[in-house]
Structures are given as structure tokens and as C-alpha cells.
Scaffold this motif. Structure first.
Motif, mmCIF file in Angstrom:
data_model
loop_
_atom_site.group_PDB
_atom_site.id
_atom_site.type_symbol
_atom_site.label_atom_id
_atom_site.label_comp_id
_atom_site.label_asym_id
_atom_site.label_seq_id
_atom_site.Cartn_x
_atom_site.Cartn_y
_atom_site.Cartn_z
ATOM 1 N N LYS A 561 1.268 -1.025 0.320
ATOM 2 C CA LYS A 561 -0.273 0.175 0.436
ATOM 3 C C LYS A 561 0.907 1.634 -0.580
ATOM 4 O O LYS A 561 0.830 2.486 -0.915
ATOM 5 C CB LYS A 561 -0.966 -0.564 0.790
ATOM 6 C CG LYS A 561 -2.398 1.583 1.243
ATOM 7 C CD LYS A 561 -3.024 1.448 2.741
ATOM 8 C CE LYS A 561 -3.798 2.412 2.687
ATOM 9 N NZ LYS A 561 -4.788 1.946 3.388
ATOM 10 N N THR A 562 1.704 0.862 0.862
ATOM 11 C CA THR A 562 2.369 2.060 0.144
ATOM 12 C C THR A 562 3.507 2.555 -0.339
ATOM 13 O O THR A 562 3.780 4.316 -1.149
ATOM 14 C CB THR A 562 4.051 2.677 1.978
ATOM 15 O OG1 THR A 562 3.258 2.324 3.173
ATOM 16 C CG2 THR A 562 4.818 3.388 1.930
ATOM 17 N N LEU A 563 4.368 1.505 -1.186
ATOM 18 C CA LEU A 563 4.947 1.471 -2.415
ATOM 19 C C LEU A 563 3.652 1.773 -3.223
ATOM 20 O O LEU A 563 3.994 3.063 -3.943
ATOM 21 C CB LEU A 563 5.480 0.482 -2.907
ATOM 22 C CG LEU A 563 7.048 0.084 -1.470
ATOM 23 C CD1 LEU A 563 6.813 -1.582 -2.465
ATOM 24 C CD2 LEU A 563 7.328 0.320 -1.470
ATOM 25 N N ALA A 564 2.415 2.062 -3.371
ATOM 26 C CA ALA A 564 1.376 2.446 -4.309
ATOM 27 C C ALA A 564 1.334 3.708 -3.962
ATOM 28 O O ALA A 564 1.491 4.454 -5.085
ATOM 29 C CB ALA A 564 0.417 1.619 -4.146
ATOM 30 N N LEU A 565 1.462 4.448 -3.068
ATOM 31 C CA LEU A 565 1.317 6.039 -2.463
ATOM 32 C C LEU A 565 2.172 6.100 -3.465
ATOM 33 O O LEU A 565 2.384 7.289 -3.638
ATOM 34 C CB LEU A 565 1.536 5.702 -1.526
ATOM 35 C CG LEU A 565 -0.392 5.868 -1.022
ATOM 36 C CD1 LEU A 565 -0.105 5.909 1.307
ATOM 37 C CD2 LEU A 565 -0.640 6.981 -1.349
ATOM 38 N N TYR A 566 3.816 6.016 -3.156
ATOM 39 C CA TYR A 566 5.089 6.323 -3.375
ATOM 40 C C TYR A 566 5.122 7.199 -5.156
ATOM 41 O O TYR A 566 5.043 7.477 -5.804
ATOM 42 C CB TYR A 566 6.283 5.875 -3.213
ATOM 43 C CG TYR A 566 6.244 5.708 -2.084
ATOM 44 C CD1 TYR A 566 5.729 6.724 -0.572
ATOM 45 C CD2 TYR A 566 7.026 4.747 -1.456
ATOM 46 C CE1 TYR A 566 5.571 6.814 0.684
ATOM 47 C CE2 TYR A 566 7.633 4.577 0.676
ATOM 48 C CZ TYR A 566 6.479 5.879 0.966
ATOM 49 O OH TYR A 566 6.827 5.903 2.802
ATOM 50 N N ALA A 567 4.711 5.576 -5.941
ATOM 51 C CA ALA A 567 4.120 5.725 -6.665
ATOM 52 C C ALA A 567 3.394 6.953 -7.712
ATOM 53 O O ALA A 567 2.994 7.146 -8.139
ATOM 54 C CB ALA A 567 3.636 4.037 -7.424
ATOM 55 N N ARG A 568 2.348 6.931 -7.296
ATOM 56 C CA ARG A 568 1.370 7.580 -7.273
ATOM 57 C C ARG A 568 1.506 9.033 -7.296
ATOM 58 O O ARG A 568 1.605 10.238 -7.940
ATOM 59 C CB ARG A 568 0.103 7.762 -6.785
ATOM 60 C CG ARG A 568 -1.015 6.764 -6.404
ATOM 61 C CD ARG A 568 -1.746 6.388 -6.371
ATOM 62 N NE ARG A 568 -3.298 7.395 -6.589
ATOM 63 C CZ ARG A 568 -4.515 8.064 -5.969
ATOM 64 N NH1 ARG A 568 -4.589 6.816 -4.677
ATOM 65 N NH2 ARG A 568 -5.223 9.112 -6.379
ATOM 66 N N ALA A 572 2.394 11.990 -10.169
ATOM 67 C CA ALA A 572 1.702 13.238 -10.418
ATOM 68 C C ALA A 572 2.635 14.034 -9.868
ATOM 69 O O ALA A 572 2.094 15.560 -10.276
ATOM 70 C CB ALA A 572 0.239 13.058 -8.626
ATOM 71 N N VAL A 573 3.657 14.621 -9.912
ATOM 72 C CA VAL A 573 4.241 15.148 -9.520
ATOM 73 C C VAL A 573 5.531 14.947 -9.884
ATOM 74 O O VAL A 573 6.718 14.475 -10.228
ATOM 75 C CB VAL A 573 5.587 15.369 -8.059
ATOM 76 C CG1 VAL A 573 6.380 16.485 -7.769
ATOM 77 C CG2 VAL A 573 3.872 15.510 -7.472
ATOM 78 N N PRO A 574 5.401 14.989 -11.866
ATOM 79 C CA PRO A 574 6.519 15.109 -12.419
ATOM 80 C C PRO A 574 7.641 15.861 -13.217
ATOM 81 O O PRO A 574 8.375 16.454 -11.358
ATOM 82 C CB PRO A 574 6.365 16.372 -13.960
ATOM 83 C CG PRO A 574 4.102 16.385 -13.971
ATOM 84 C CD PRO A 574 4.575 16.174 -12.448
ATOM 85 N N ALA A 683 -5.955 12.572 -0.920
ATOM 86 C CA ALA A 683 -5.669 13.659 -0.311
ATOM 87 C C ALA A 683 -4.158 13.551 -0.577
ATOM 88 O O ALA A 683 -3.709 14.992 -0.319
ATOM 89 C CB ALA A 683 -6.178 13.798 1.006
ATOM 90 N N TYR A 684 -3.474 12.671 0.140
ATOM 91 C CA TYR A 684 -1.878 12.360 0.788
ATOM 92 C C TYR A 684 -1.561 12.807 -1.037
ATOM 93 O O TYR A 684 -0.857 13.184 -1.102
ATOM 94 C CB TYR A 684 -1.787 10.821 0.559
ATOM 95 C CG TYR A 684 -0.545 10.286 1.423
ATOM 96 C CD1 TYR A 684 0.119 10.668 2.369
ATOM 97 C CD2 TYR A 684 0.499 10.452 0.053
ATOM 98 C CE1 TYR A 684 0.758 9.660 2.963
ATOM 99 C CE2 TYR A 684 1.407 9.554 0.524
ATOM 100 C CZ TYR A 684 2.625 9.359 1.927
ATOM 101 O OH TYR A 684 3.344 9.358 2.369
ATOM 102 N N VAL A 685 -1.520 11.955 -1.877
ATOM 103 C CA VAL A 685 -1.497 12.468 -3.187
ATOM 104 C C VAL A 685 -1.383 13.771 -3.382
ATOM 105 O O VAL A 685 -0.759 14.770 -3.955
ATOM 106 C CB VAL A 685 -2.474 11.863 -4.674
ATOM 107 C CG1 VAL A 685 -1.304 12.544 -6.163
ATOM 108 C CG2 VAL A 685 -1.840 10.438 -4.195
ATOM 109 N N ALA A 686 -2.617 14.266 -3.545
ATOM 110 C CA ALA A 686 -3.349 15.745 -3.352
ATOM 111 C C ALA A 686 -1.918 16.903 -3.103
ATOM 112 O O ALA A 686 -1.499 17.479 -3.087
ATOM 113 C CB ALA A 686 -4.221 16.478 -3.335
ATOM 114 N N VAL A 687 -1.609 16.517 -1.293
ATOM 115 C CA VAL A 687 -1.177 17.453 -0.283
ATOM 116 C C VAL A 687 0.019 17.152 -1.132
ATOM 117 O O VAL A 687 1.247 18.376 -1.379
ATOM 118 C CB VAL A 687 -1.020 16.310 1.313
ATOM 119 C CG1 VAL A 687 0.513 17.370 1.575
ATOM 120 C CG2 VAL A 687 -1.989 16.492 1.874
#
Length: 741
Positions: A561-568, A572-574, A683-687
């Protein structure tokens, strides 16, 4: 054949069969045989002694004491029964009875040294050093009637006890004399290596590292498998991981057909994150046949690969096979905190099931009598094993030990093991009373806590390696509190309270904890490092360089789950990149495994840098290369989050539903960075996107971070200690177990 001779043959057969089982370490089988022999001849003293020893080897100390008492009814002048009854009494915490037994044994055989040595150890345990020296002199006099080799043996026995009790100066005094005597008496090279091993251990405890290294080097010349394995254990205990590995490799080379040497090396390599080689060695070990440790080591390897789900499944099967609430169950509990699959209720249910067996034979709280509190200090005990350099428990506890109000609290620390270094010495200086209890049984420790009349006992261990869960579940103090060492519910019967804060355990979360909740204002842990870590130079280059996210944690926290968040976040941040540092990444195969997981998520590996561990000052300085830290989930960063903030790096965290997954939110909110806390994965990705758009604003935040922290209560160790003390006082007031008047 006469009936009498037939009975004698049956007795002999049962006794001899039991002895054979005893020699093989099959204590329960041996006990059954000795008891069968005693049914046929209740006066058979050797069978009675061996039966008592079986109970002792099984850890049934009360039964062992009773069995030795039976022997003494047969023969009141049995030196062995008195001596070993003393050992059983000591294990049970019946210190006066132990002393009486040792004195009785010494009186029966004044020319034997063992009872005198045991008595001297007991006297030193209670700080009666003058009496201990007199008793030791008697032990040495008795030994001289046998041989000078026996005199040397007495010195070694006392030295090893003193090392165990962290009295290295006294240990070294015995060792230096003993080495000379042993050498003069013709000790061979391997025996002298054993002496040098102990000498090196004592010198390390004294901080005499260069002399210790020379002694360890001399000890490494041994060709004895047991000596080399003990040398490796001692080296590892002093944080000499590389040296321990070298010794174990030599042991394996000298003993290629020994599963013990291969297993020890495999276990060590797994602990040191060399997973690939550890697995290869473990395959060789398993080829010799089943062994009790293999499954646990494989689970450890899964954890270090970031696969907590696989590990917990292995460990649950172990716990089912030995569901006593012991070490196997503690390993399940600890590992479950890393799993994505358990919610807060699942964690509670699992913990309660794991430790339910410990509820049996619990002590009634009303039996713990204490003097009224009025007019005296509260006797506060800590159970600890990790008060050493850079361990999180040590980092957060040192300021509390330093600032504790001595007018209100009398401080006792029961040290249950772990490394011993300069930080341990500092903690010992800050505690009024310090006892080394690593080798003590739970019963013995509970008896000492009772003898010390501890009012409130704070457990800093939880379900970590040196857990005393069984003792706490049976109750050792009127108030028992879980703090710091274990981030969540323990599930232990009779663990009364959990000290937390309003974020890690918000109002309404009580249903997910087996303990009552005592909430500190601010955050549950206060980060106030006593070591200086200079801030990075925040210059304009940081504003224009490639944006760098970072994560510094154990690989076990890098769940899927953490790795998926990091990948997202990276998607999202080019043009951003990420540095991930973990102890496991000293192993190339571990790096390859995590690279594969990121590739499966569609991440360009050129944007990722995997780094191995470095020394703490270097790790702290390396935060200069990171712009924003991404907190893992469900097991948030703890100390590493605090360290990142301290070095000026903000942290994005996902607020979860239990203690371990809300620590990040607690620390980040306490730092005044509420808008860096995400309520969900989107929201994690949006932040991450929002906070990295304005690089100048980000740099200004980093420049002022430490000053901002120092102005906030959560980074004030004095205020935090006062709040911690108030929580303890409120716990006592709320339950009124000890009368105020």
C-alpha cells in the motif's frame, strides 16, 4: 529370580532410561521416568534429585523447589539438594530462602566452592559487596583444596555473573587473576580463548574498546564451535555486527557439517539484512532435518523484504502450535502492526486471542499491599531493554529520566537486556535504582518488584524481543502502564493503562484497546535530542534542484500500500525523484525486489535511489538531499519522522485508524503542519502536489522548521515530563488502589 531382584531391575531400568532422556534434553520424558522409579522406591535419592532438575530445566521452579524438599526429607544432609534448592528459590524471588539454603549447603560441605559462589552472587545482587568479598574468599579457599584449575573456575564464575550484572570493573578484577592462574595451571589455547572472550566483554562494558578488540581478536583464535558462537553473540550484543559475522563464518568453515554453525550464521545474516545469503544457508540447514528456529528466521526474512503478510502467516502457525502467550505470540503481535490487512478491531482481536492464555493464575490486585501515599514519594518502576545509542526508546526516555521530579517520584529501572553502551551508562546514572535482570525469571523479577514496593510500573518493552508480557499479565504492581516501547494495544490481561495522546487515540477509540487510555497533551513522544545535529545549509540551489521525496525506515514499513502511494506521488509530481533508505538495502537482492515492485506499479526506476544504512550523524546530514518525506502506512515512521522534522524536512502522512497508523499525524500536527496530514490516499497525493508547487515557499518552511519546533510544547522535554508525571498521578487518583492516607 526373586521378587526383590525383579523390582530392583525394574527400578534400574526406569532410572537408566530416564537418565538417557535427561542427557538428550528430553526433560518431560525424563521426569516421567524418574517419577516412575520413585513410585517403586520413594527413598531413591538420585531419582529425586534428577526429577527436581527436570522441573528446573522445564522452568517449573516452584515444582523444582518442592522436589528438592522431597529429597531433603529423604536425606537432610544432601549438599546437592540444598544448593539447587537455593537456585530454585532464587528463581522464585524467595531471596531469604535462597540465602538460607546456600548457607546450609556451605555448612554441610565447607570444602566445596559452589554454595559459597552462589551466596556471594546473591549478596552482590543486593549490593552487599563487603559480605560478598568475604564469601568469595571462602569459595576460593575451598577451591584450593581441590586444584588451582578449580580456583580459576571460581574466578570465572564470579566474573561471568558480574558481567551479567553489568559490574565490569569487578568482573575484570576476577578475570585478570583467573587468567594468570589458568595459564600457570596449563590451560590450553581454546580455554584461554574463553577467558579472553569474557575479558573483552568486560572491557567493552567499561568503554575500553581498543583493549576489548584485542581480547576479542585473541578469542577468535579458538577452534571450538561453542566458543566461536558465543564470541559472535557477545560481539553482536556490542553492535560489532561485521565482526560477529566474520566469527560465524569461521565457525561454519571449521564445522561445515554442523547445522548449528550454519543456522547461527543464517540467523545473523538475516538480522543484518543480508537476506539472499541467509536464505541459501537456511536451505542447507533444513536439509539436515527439521529445526525449531527455521520458520521464525524465514518470517524475519519476509519482514525485511517488506512482506509482513507472509511473515505473519508463518508466525500465526507457530503461535497456534505453542499458544501459551509467549515469545511466539509476541512475534505475531509485533509483525501484525506492519500488515495492510488488519484494521483497528482486527489488531485488538488478534492481540486478545494471542495473550488470552496469560490470564491464568493472575495475581489479585488487592493482594498488592502498599503504604499510603501521603508523606512519601511514588515508587515508579520502568521495565526496559533498549536504553542504548539511537534506539527510539532511549531517544525519547533519556529526557524523561533527566527531568523526572525526584521529590515526587523514586525511580527504579529493571534492565532486561539489549546493548550496553555510553547511553546505557547515562540512563543508569539518571535512575536512582538500576537492576540488571536479563537472566532473571519472570517470577524472580516479580518478587523483586514486590520487594521494592513499586507503586506504578511502566513497561517500555511491549511485544519486542525482551518482552515480559507473561509477568505483567499475572500482575507485578498495583498499576501497570504501557508506554513508548509498543505503539498500540498489548492485549495483555492486567495491563491497566496505555499512555498516548489525543491524535493517536482520539476520543471514541477506546473500544479498540484492551487498556484504559491516558492522553498526554500535544504528542505522545517528545523529541529533544541531546546530540548535536547541525541544520543543513538552506541555499538557493535547494529551490531549483530536482524535487526529491524521501523515506527513511525499515523495509517492513514499505508495504505494498505504501509503495503504491509513493508511485502515485511520483506520477503526480513530474520530474520528481525519490530516495528510499532502509537497512535491507545493503542487500542487492532486496533492492532488486523493491525495484520489481515499483516496475509493476509503472514507476520509472531511474527516478528511484535505494540507499543502505549509514551512521546516525551521516543519516541526519543526508536529510539535506530530501525536500519532502513521504510517511509509510500502516506503520508510520516514529523516530524517523521526528528526525526529518528536526532537520527541516516536512512530512506528508496518511492518518489511519489505530495508534501505529496515526503517529505521523500526531507528530506533524504537533509541529503545526496540520495541512500536511491526509485523510485518505487521494488526499495524500493531493497534498504532495500542492506542497511542492511553490518551491520558494517550501524552502522558507524548511529554513524556519527547527525554530518553529523549539517554540512548541511537544519539543519541550521539561513540559513533556511534567505532563507524563501528571498522567501517572491521574492514573493513581482514578483507581485509588493505594490509599492516599
Amino acid at each position: 529370580m526373586s521378587q526383590t531382584s525383579e523390582a530392583g531391575q525394574e527400578i534400574a531400568a526406569r532410572f537408566n532410561g530416564a537418565n538417557a532422556a535427561f542427557r538428550e534434553g528430553r526433560w518431560a520424558v525424563a521426569l516421567e521416568g524418574f517419577e516412575a522409579a520413585l513410585v517403586l522406591d520413594e527413598q531413591l535419592e538420585p531419582a529425586g534429585i534428577q526429577a527436581a532438575r527436570c522441573h528446573a530445566n522445564l522452568g517449573n521452579w516452584a515444582a523444582a523447589r518442592d522436589a528438592f524438599a522431597r529429597v531433603l526429607m529423604i536425606n537432610p544432609a544432601s549438599y546437592t539438594a540444598w544448593l539447587e534448592s537455593g537456585h530454585a528459590c532464587r528463581r522464585l524471588g524467595l531471596f531469604d530462602d535462597a540465602e538460607a539454603a546456600y548457607r546450609r549447603a556451605a555448612g554441610l560441605a565447607p570444602n566445596r566452592h559452589e554454595a559459597f559462589v552462589s551466596l556471594a552472587r546473591l549478596q552482590e545482587e543486593f549490593g552487599n559487596f563487603d559480605a560478598a568479598d568475604e564469601t568469595l574468599a571462602k569459595a576460593l579457599d575451598a577451591a584450593r583444596t581441590t586444584s588451582m584449575q578449580t580456583v580459576a573456575k571460581v574466578h570465572r564464575m564470579m566474573a561471568r555473573y558480574r558481567i551479567e550484572q553489568k559490574m565490569p570493573e569487578r568482573a575484570l578484577a576476577s578475570l585478570e587473576v583467573g587468567i594468570r592462574i589458568a595459564a600457570d595451571a596449563g590451560a590450553d589455547v581454546n580455554e584461554l580463548c574463553e577467558w579472553q572472550l569474557d575479558r573483552g566483554n568486560a572491557l567493552m562494558l567499561m568503554g575500553e574498546k581498543e583493549r576489548a578488540y584485542k581480547a576479542f581478536g585473541a578469542a577468535s583464535a579458538s577452534t571450538v564451535e561453542a566458543t566461536l558462537q558465543r564470541l559472535a553473540q557477545v560481539s553482536y550484543a556490542h553492535n560489532l555486527w561485521v565482526e560477529a559475522g566474520d566469527v560465524l563464518r569461521r565457525s561454519a568453515e571449521l564445522n561445515p557439517a554442523s547445522p548449528h554453525s550454519l543456522l547461527a550464521l543464517a540467523k545473523h545474516l538475516a538480522e543484518c539484512w543480508n537476506i539472499t545469503e541467509a536464505e541459501q544457508l537456511l536451505d542447507k540447514v533444513d536439509a539436515f532435518g527439521p529445526n525449531a528456529e527455521s520458520a521464525g528466521i524465514r518470517a524475519n526474512m519476509d519482514i525485511r523484504r517488506g512482506d509482513a503478510e507472509a511473515a505473519v502467516n508463518i508466525l500465526i502457525e507457530e503461535a497456534k502450535a505453542n499458544h501459551t502467550g509467549g515469545r511466539e505470540c509476541s512475534r505475531v503481535a509485533m509483525t501484525s502492526l506492519y500488515c495492510d490487512t488488519y484494521d483497528a478491531k482486527g489488531i485488538l482481536d488478534l492481540h486478545k486471542w494471542l495473550f488470552e492464555p496469560l490470564a491464568a493464575h493472575a495475581r489479585d490486585r488487592s493482594s498488592l499491599r502498599r503504604k499510603p501515599l501521603k508523606g512519601r514519594r511514588i515508587r515508579l518502576g520502568f521495565i526496559a531493554a533498549d536504553l542504548h545509542y539511537q534506539h527510539p526508546v532511549n531517544i525519547f526516555m533519556q529526557p524523561i529520566l533527566r527531568e523526572l521530579d525526584r521529590e515526587k517520584f523514586e525511580c527504579f529501572v529493571y534492565a532486561c537486556g539489549g546493548l550496553f553502551d555510553d547511553q546505557t551508562r547515562l540512563a543508569r546514572e539518571r535512575a536512582e535504582h538500576w537492576l540488571e535482570v536479563e537472566a532473571w525469571s519472570d517470577t524472580q523479577l516479580a518478587a523483586r518488584i514486590e520487594q521494592d514496593q513499586i507503586d506504578i510500573l511502566v513497561d517500555l518493552l511491549g511485544h519486542t524481543a525482551h518482552s515480559r508480557g507473561a509477568m505483567l499479565a499475572r500482575r507485578a504492581a498495583p498499576y501497570q502502564v504501557n508506554y513508548l516501547g509498543y505503539p498500540g494495544t498489548t492485549g495483555l490481561p492486567n495491563m491497566d493503562w496505555l499512555i498516548s495522546d489525543g491524535v493517536v487515540t482520539p476520543e471514541g477509540a477506546e473500544e479498540f484497546y484492551s487498556e484504559k487510555i491516558a492522553r498526554l497533551p500535544g504528542t505522545v513522544f517528545c523529541y529533544a535530542p541531546e546530540e548535536e545535529y547541525p541544520l543543513p545549509t538552506f541555499n538557493a540551489e535547494m529551490e531549483t534542484r530536482q524535487l526529491t521525496f524521501g523515506a527513511v525506515n525499515n523495509a517492513a514499513k514499505f508495504s505494498r500500500k505504501t509503495l503504491a502511494l509513493y508511485a502515485r506521488v511520483l506520477e503526480a509530481v513530474p520530474n520528481s525523484r525519490m530516495i528510499i533508505r532502509a537497512p535491507s538495502f545493503g542487500d542487492k537482492q532486496a533492492v532488486a525486489l523493491f525495484q520489481q515492485r515499483f516496475e509493476e506499479l509503472g514507476t520509472d526506476l531511474s527516478r528511484l535511489t535505494f540507499l543502505p544504512p549509514v551512521a546516525m550523524p551521516d543519516m541526519m546530514a543526508a536529510y539535506a538531499d530530501i525536500d519532502v518525506v513521504l510517511d509509510p502506512h500502516p506503520y508510520n515512521g516514529g523516530t524517523t519522522t521526528m528526525q526529518a522534522l528536526w532537520m527541516g524536512v516536512p512530512v506528508i502522512t496518511l492518518e489511519g485508524h489505530q495508534f501505529v497508523s496515526r503517529m505521523g499525524a500526531s507528530f506533524v500536527r504537533a509541529a503545526g503542519l496540520e495541512d500536511w496530514v491526509a485523510a485518505n490516499e487521494d488526499a495524500y497525493v493531493a497534498v504532495a502536489v500542492a506542497k511542492t508547487k511553490n518551491r520558494k515557499q517550501l524552502l522558507n518552511l524548511k529554513k524556519g522548521m527547527r525554530k518553529k519546533l523549539l517554540a512548541r510544547p511537544a519539543w519541550d522535554p521539561v513540559a513533556h515530563t511534567r505532563n507524563f508525571e501528571k498522567a501517572l498521578l491521574d492514573i493513581i487518583d482514578s483507581e485509588s488502589v493505594i490509599p492516599a492516607e
